[in-house]
Motif scaffolding. Structure first.
Motif: not given
Length: 205
Positions: A88-89, A92-93, A95, A186
């Motif tokens: 997830a991290d 997030t980064q 993206t 992703e």
């Protein structure tokens, strides 16, 4: 000159840190709005309320100033999260990085800065030492933590993972020059973490 006059003039002089911040803010605005060629000492000094002499003293070239302004503007945007979930991290980064490039105005200046760095040794050094290597280390720190937490194999090649993720974005931006958007993040992360071999059901995210 009287002592009173000297004190009065001294009080009107801005601290160096304040001047530097104003210069970087002005240079960053110009860079994102109008591109690297617009970042000149004349224009930056005028918009920052500084003197060209100060800029010549602190930066060897407008290109190095533009690079530092980019670094300063990108810090908040490209913060590296740590929620305890490495997948997830990373998404997030990555993206945030793609959004910064494609939607928030950084695509053109990044391309111009990296292009100019091929011919400007000072700019190349600034990009590597002040941005690329420190950001790479931030990613490595997050990945090392994931290894410690058992989310990545102990023998995982962290440098290769970094290359697969951010290197793919730079490759599409600078070499292939093909469109991409946030949906790439992703897919890159899952490819880097899980590879191309068939997955067992228990291994799927």
């Amino acid at each position: 000159m009287s002592e009173e006059t000297a004190v009065r003039r001294g009080r009107g002089r801005r601290p160096a840190a304040e001047v530097r911040a104003a210069v970087l803010a002005a240079a960053g605005r110009i860079l994102l709005q109008d591109g690297m060629q617009a970042v000149t000492f004349d224009r930056v000094a005028m918009e920052a309320g500084s003197s060209k002499t100060t800029l010549y003293k602190w930066w060897p070239s407008p290109g190095v100033l533009a690079a530092e302004a980019y670094f300063a503007h990108s810090l908040r945007v490209l913060e590296f999260p740590d929620t305890g979930d490495v997948r997830a991290d990373l998404i997030t980064q990555l993206t945030a990085f793609v959004r910064w490039l494609k939607e928030e105005g950084a695509e053109r200046p990044v391309s111009e800065l990296l292009g100019a760095a091929q011919m400007d040794a000072d700019l190349a050094r600034a990009w590597s030492e002040s941005y690329a290597l420190p950001r790479r280390e931030l990613a490595r720190q997050r990945l090392r933590l994931a290894v410690q937490q058992g989310q990545l194999r102990k023998d995982a090649d962290l440098d290769i993972i970094v290359d697969q993720l951010w290197g793919a974005c730079y490759h599409r931006l600078l070499v292939l020059r093909v469109p991409f958007d946030e949906s790439l993040a992703e897919r890159l992360v899952d490819q880097a973490l899980h590879g191309s071999a068939p997955q067992r059901a228990a291994d799927r995210p």
